[in-house]
Design an enzyme around this catalytic site. Structure first.
Site, PDB file in Angstrom:
ATOM      1  N   MET A  28       0.820  -1.200   0.000  1.00 32.07           N
ATOM      2  CA  MET A  28       0.000   0.000   0.000  1.00 32.07           C
ATOM      3  C   MET A  28       0.860   1.259   0.000  1.00 32.07           C
ATOM      4  O   MET A  28       0.365   2.360   0.256  1.00 32.07           O
ATOM      5  CB  MET A  28      -0.953   0.017   1.202  1.00 32.07           C
ATOM      6  CG  MET A  28      -2.035  -1.033   1.131  1.00 32.07           C
ATOM      7  SD  MET A  28      -3.525  -0.597   2.061  1.00 32.07           S
ATOM      8  CE  MET A  28      -2.863  -0.372   3.700  1.00 32.07           C
ATOM      9  N   GLY A  29       2.155   1.092  -0.272  1.00 34.21           N
ATOM     10  CA  GLY A  29       3.028   2.253  -0.307  1.00 34.21           C
ATOM     11  C   GLY A  29       3.496   2.674   1.075  1.00 34.21           C
ATOM     12  O   GLY A  29       3.421   1.914   2.035  1.00 34.21           O
ATOM     13  N   LEU A  31       6.589   3.058   1.879  1.00 36.95           N
ATOM     14  CA  LEU A  31       7.506   1.940   2.038  1.00 36.95           C
ATOM     15  C   LEU A  31       8.599   2.232   3.054  1.00 36.95           C
ATOM     16  O   LEU A  31       9.188   3.315   3.073  1.00 36.95           O
ATOM     17  CB  LEU A  31       8.136   1.594   0.689  1.00 36.95           C
ATOM     18  CG  LEU A  31       7.169   1.267  -0.458  1.00 36.95           C
ATOM     19  CD1 LEU A  31       7.960   0.813  -1.679  1.00 36.95           C
ATOM     20  CD2 LEU A  31       6.140   0.226  -0.059  1.00 36.95           C
ATOM     21  N   GLY A  34      11.279  -2.698   5.760  1.00 37.82           N
ATOM     22  CA  GLY A  34      10.640  -4.000   5.652  1.00 37.82           C
ATOM     23  C   GLY A  34      10.131  -4.264   4.249  1.00 37.82           C
ATOM     24  O   GLY A  34      10.314  -5.364   3.696  1.00 37.82           O
ATOM     25  N   HIS A  35       9.494  -3.256   3.653  1.00 36.52           N
ATOM     26  CA  HIS A  35       9.038  -3.402   2.271  1.00 36.52           C
ATOM     27  C   HIS A  35      10.220  -3.561   1.305  1.00 36.52           C
ATOM     28  O   HIS A  35      10.175  -4.373   0.373  1.00 36.52           O
ATOM     29  CB  HIS A  35       8.230  -2.171   1.838  1.00 36.52           C
ATOM     30  CG  HIS A  35       6.949  -1.973   2.568  1.00 36.52           C
ATOM     31  ND1 HIS A  35       6.774  -0.971   3.485  1.00 36.52           N
ATOM     32  CD2 HIS A  35       5.774  -2.649   2.533  1.00 36.52           C
ATOM     33  CE1 HIS A  35       5.542  -1.028   3.960  1.00 36.52           C
ATOM     34  NE2 HIS A  35       4.922  -2.036   3.410  1.00 36.52           N
ATOM     35  N   GLN A  62     -10.268  -2.350   2.331  1.00 38.51           N
ATOM     36  CA  GLN A  62      -9.786  -2.973   3.557  1.00 38.51           C
ATOM     37  C   GLN A  62      -9.731  -2.008   4.729  1.00 38.51           C
ATOM     38  O   GLN A  62      -9.220  -2.360   5.794  1.00 38.51           O
ATOM     39  CB  GLN A  62      -8.426  -3.640   3.322  1.00 38.51           C
ATOM     40  CG  GLN A  62      -7.284  -2.716   2.985  1.00 38.51           C
ATOM     41  CD  GLN A  62      -6.077  -3.496   2.482  1.00 38.51           C
ATOM     42  OE1 GLN A  62      -6.061  -4.011   1.365  1.00 38.51           O
ATOM     43  NE2 GLN A  62      -5.041  -3.602   3.306  1.00 38.51           N
ATOM     44  N   ASP A 151       2.285  -9.604   9.070  1.00 37.72           N
ATOM     45  CA  ASP A 151       0.845  -9.729   8.825  1.00 37.72           C
ATOM     46  C   ASP A 151       0.532 -11.209   8.605  1.00 37.72           C
ATOM     47  O   ASP A 151       0.133 -11.628   7.505  1.00 37.72           O
ATOM     48  CB  ASP A 151       0.432  -8.894   7.611  1.00 37.72           C
ATOM     49  CG  ASP A 151       0.656  -7.412   7.839  1.00 37.72           C
ATOM     50  OD1 ASP A 151       0.269  -6.916   8.912  1.00 37.72           O
ATOM     51  OD2 ASP A 151       1.231  -6.759   6.954  1.00 37.72           O
ATOM     52  N   GLN A 154      -2.954 -12.262   7.360  1.00 27.75           N
ATOM     53  CA  GLN A 154      -3.108 -11.963   5.932  1.00 27.75           C
ATOM     54  C   GLN A 154      -2.441 -13.032   5.085  1.00 27.75           C
ATOM     55  O   GLN A 154      -3.019 -13.525   4.104  1.00 27.75           O
ATOM     56  CB  GLN A 154      -2.495 -10.597   5.626  1.00 27.75           C
ATOM     57  CG  GLN A 154      -2.440 -10.252   4.151  1.00 27.75           C
ATOM     58  CD  GLN A 154      -1.860  -8.874   3.902  1.00 27.75           C
ATOM     59  OE1 GLN A 154      -2.584  -7.884   3.898  1.00 27.75           O
ATOM     60  NE2 GLN A 154      -0.562  -8.802   3.714  1.00 27.75           N
ATOM     61  N   ARG A 188       2.587   2.447  10.154  1.00 28.67           N
ATOM     62  CA  ARG A 188       1.837   3.132  11.207  1.00 28.67           C
ATOM     63  C   ARG A 188       2.703   3.521  12.400  1.00 28.67           C
ATOM     64  O   ARG A 188       2.226   4.207  13.306  1.00 28.67           O
ATOM     65  CB  ARG A 188       0.650   2.266  11.640  1.00 28.67           C
ATOM     66  CG  ARG A 188      -0.424   2.155  10.554  1.00 28.67           C
ATOM     67  CD  ARG A 188      -1.659   1.399  11.012  1.00 28.67           C
ATOM     68  NE  ARG A 188      -2.744   1.537  10.061  1.00 28.67           N
ATOM     69  CZ  ARG A 188      -3.003   0.719   9.049  1.00 28.67           C
ATOM     70  NH1 ARG A 188      -2.218  -0.328   8.873  1.00 28.67           N
ATOM     71  NH2 ARG A 188      -4.015   0.912   8.232  1.00 28.67           N
TER      72      ARG A 188
END
Length: 282
Positions: A28-29, A31, A34-35, A62, A151, A154, A188
């Site tokens: 979801m950008g 970044l 981790g991404h 979501q 996640d 997920q 977050r």
């Protein structure tokens, strides 16, 4: 590296790629490292002749009505620079109206694994996740896709969707990337104030306390939960536990006794920021 914002261009790229191996990294950008690690792992999977595709899309399906869709950071320019440095070949960064028709009427429902943990407090969240990931699989037609293990729910749900809907993609769960103090990297984390940020690493310490007890022979899920809760209560008084559960790592159903293949998962609110983490017990 290409950046495309509409489906027609993405399909043109996919046709040009042909039989080359394609590895997808859905995001979801906003970044963080981790991404970036996910993109780097995708680059390794793709090999020198394969292709790495990254999706950057803040998916409205979501987000709940009181969640942070509107303020979720959009940072395409800096995200693109990170993706290119990590070895991505293409970014798909569409507007919402490109992904969802205004009269859309079909979604992908998951009716078991999504009813617990994050799904219990975020109804509909994982239906939105499944719907957008299904669309991305259809568009990219990847051979492989990588997801972070932070996640975990997920990842488990996407695995189930791939199995039940017969997608020909191999999934890879990549270990959680952490800050130097153990806090799992998350978009977050930026919402935390100084005091909250200081206390947030207690999530990992709580999980590790339960893991240590399990390694020493404690198999009662109730005891493991209590040990983890004690750490949060003493070290993170600003945190409000959303859930702290011990579950089977495949079905995500609660366990009373943990012999093997367990997962202890936690979600804690610090102010408006909701942080998640987990440790596998195996």
């Amino acid at each position: 590296m290409k950046i495309v914002q509409n489906i027609a261009e993405l399909r043109d790229w996919r046709r040009q790629v042909g039989m080359r191996r394609v590895v997808l990294v859905p995001t979801m950008g906003a970044l963080h490292e981790g991404h970036v690690h996910l993109v780097e792992q995708a680059r390794e999977l793709a090999g020198p002749n394969g292709c790495v595709g990254v999706s950057i899309f803040v998916n409205p399906l979501q987000f709940g009505p009181k969640e942070d869709f509107g303020r979720y950071p959009r940072e395409l320019e800096s995200d693109a620079a990170k993706c290119e440095a990590a070895g991505a070949d293409i970014i798909f960064a569409p507007p919402v109206e490109e992904v969802y028709a205004p009269d859309r009427s079909i979604i992908v429902l998951e009716q078991s694994l999504s009813q617990v943990l994050c799904g219990a407090s975020r109804p509909g969240h994982f239906d939105g996740v499944c719907t957008v990931v299904a669309k991305l699989f259809n568009l990219f037609q990847p051979d492989h896709a990588v997801f972070g293990r932070k996640d975990y729910q997920q990842l488990a749900i996407i695995r189930r969707m791939v199995r039940d809907l017969d997608y020909g993609v191999r999934l890879h769960g990549i270990e959680t990337v952490r800050e130097s103090d153990g806090l799992a990297m998350s978009s977050r984390n930026r919402y935390l104030d100084a005091d909250e940020r200081h206390q947030a690493p207690a999530l990992l310490r709580a999980l590790q306390r339960a893991q240590q007890a399990w390694n020493e022979g404690e198999t009662s899920a109730a005891v493991l939960r209590e040990l983890a809760q004690e750490v949060i209560a003493s070290e993170a008084p600003l945190g409000r536990i959303d859930y702290l559960e011990v579950v089977d790592d495949t079905t995500l159903q609660p366990l009373s006794v943990v012999q093997s293949n367990g997962l202890i998962a936690i979600a804690v609110f610090f102010g408006k920021a909701r942080l998640i983490d987990n440790i596998e017990l195996r």
